[in-house]
Design an enzyme around this catalytic site. Sequence first.
Site, short mmCIF file in Angstrom:
data_model
loop_
_atom_site.label_atom_id
_atom_site.label_comp_id
_atom_site.label_asym_id
_atom_site.label_seq_id
_atom_site.Cartn_x
_atom_site.Cartn_y
_atom_site.Cartn_z
N ARG A 158 59.45 -5.16 15.62
CA ARG A 158 60.78 -4.66 15.98
C ARG A 158 61.55 -4.24 14.73
O ARG A 158 62.12 -3.16 14.68
CB ARG A 158 61.54 -5.76 16.74
N SER B 200 54.62 -8.45 19.40
CA SER B 200 55.85 -8.62 20.19
C SER B 200 56.35 -10.05 20.20
O SER B 200 55.58 -11.00 20.37
CB SER B 200 55.59 -8.17 21.63
N GLY C 124 52.54 -1.00 18.07
CA GLY C 124 51.96 -2.13 17.34
C GLY C 124 52.81 -2.62 16.18
O GLY C 124 52.52 -3.65 15.59
N ASP D 4 50.90 -4.96 24.40
CA ASP D 4 51.59 -3.75 24.85
C ASP D 4 50.65 -2.54 24.79
O ASP D 4 50.17 -2.17 23.72
CB ASP D 4 52.81 -3.48 23.95
N ASP E 262 45.27 -7.01 22.22
CA ASP E 262 46.65 -6.60 22.01
C ASP E 262 47.35 -6.69 23.38
O ASP E 262 46.67 -6.72 24.42
CB ASP E 262 46.68 -5.17 21.46
N ASN F 2 58.28 -10.85 22.57
CA ASN F 2 58.45 -11.06 24.01
C ASN F 2 57.12 -11.34 24.71
O ASN F 2 57.06 -11.35 25.94
CB ASN F 2 59.06 -9.80 24.65
N ASP G 260 45.42 -0.42 21.41
CA ASP G 260 45.82 0.93 21.83
C ASP G 260 46.57 1.67 20.72
O ASP G 260 46.95 2.82 20.92
CB ASP G 260 46.74 0.88 23.06
C1 BG6 Z 1 54.27 -4.12 19.84
C2 BG6 Z 1 54.67 -2.81 20.46
O1 BG6 Z 1 53.30 -4.74 20.62
O2 BG6 Z 1 55.39 -4.99 19.73
C3 BG6 Z 1 55.83 -2.18 19.72
O3 BG6 Z 1 53.56 -1.93 20.45
C4 BG6 Z 1 56.97 -3.18 19.63
O4 BG6 Z 1 56.24 -1.01 20.40
C5 BG6 Z 1 56.48 -4.46 18.96
O5 BG6 Z 1 58.05 -2.64 18.88
C6 BG6 Z 1 57.55 -5.52 18.85
O6 BG6 Z 1 57.91 -5.91 20.15
P1 BG6 Z 1 59.16 -6.80 20.55
O7 BG6 Z 1 58.92 -7.09 22.02
O8 BG6 Z 1 59.14 -8.03 19.72
O9 BG6 Z 1 60.37 -5.97 20.29
MG MG Z 2 49.68 -2.06 21.72
#
Ligand code: BG6
Ligand code: MG
Length: 219
Positions: free
Chosen positions: A49, A116, A46, A11, A9, A118, A170
């Site tokens: 968004r 994510s 996890g 984040d 993972d 990002n 996590d």
């Molecule tokens: C996960 C995070 O990895 O990604 C979440 O734990 C987050 O908190 C999710 O909301 C989506 O991320 P992003 O960067 O696409 O907004």
């Molecule tokens: Mg995570």
Amino acid sequence: MTFKGCLFDLDGVIVDTASHHFVAWRTLADELGVAFDESDNEKLKGVSRVDSLEFILQKGNLVLDSNTKLRLMEKKNAHYLGLAAQIQPSDALPGIVALIDELKVLGVKIGLGSSSKNAEQILSKLGLLDAFDTIVDGNHLTLSKPDPEVFLMGANALGLLPEECLVLEDASAGVQAAISGGFSVLGIGRKEELGQADAVVSGLGDLNWSEIQNLLTHK
Ligand code: BG6
Ligand code: MG
């Protein structure tokens, strides 16, 4: 237990962006007049968004049109990226770079399995974009953790079966995703949240691959 692959993972496992996500969601929730605390945030770790926004709206009994939702997600993301802007290679969490380096030497395949959108941007800031054999992130997924899609896609891209891979997570949603996909999972965090994992550590520290695998064997 010997694994041929390891799915990370992002984040909260590779870098502490979890705290940035929390600050950005809490700011948005405050603006919407919705109470949002650490225990709410724990449930969103996890989670994608859009599903995170839906959680906050539901908590506040708010119904918004899709354009407004898009605008709110863009706002949250801009805040998040601002907080994450300073991330640099030294921000990789303890033990991560050493583990990745060791896995490469051992020929264990490594993949990213993140919700994510990002992910590539964050990995690039850490200098780890080229470290993974495969990257599965929020841009590739139709279903958010706790659905196992992210890890199943990751294992498939590595040419491995779920039972041949270890997932590092996590988040409770991520642990559930790994379990329902048929993976072994090491929880990184607190037993209170991650008790369903096969083993839980507070951090990787200087654990090497053999020690990590032993944790799973002696669960
Ligand atoms: C996960 C995070 O990895 O990604 C979440 O734990 C987050 O908190 C999710 O909301 C989506 O991320 P992003 O960067 O696409 O907004
Ligand atoms: Mg995570």
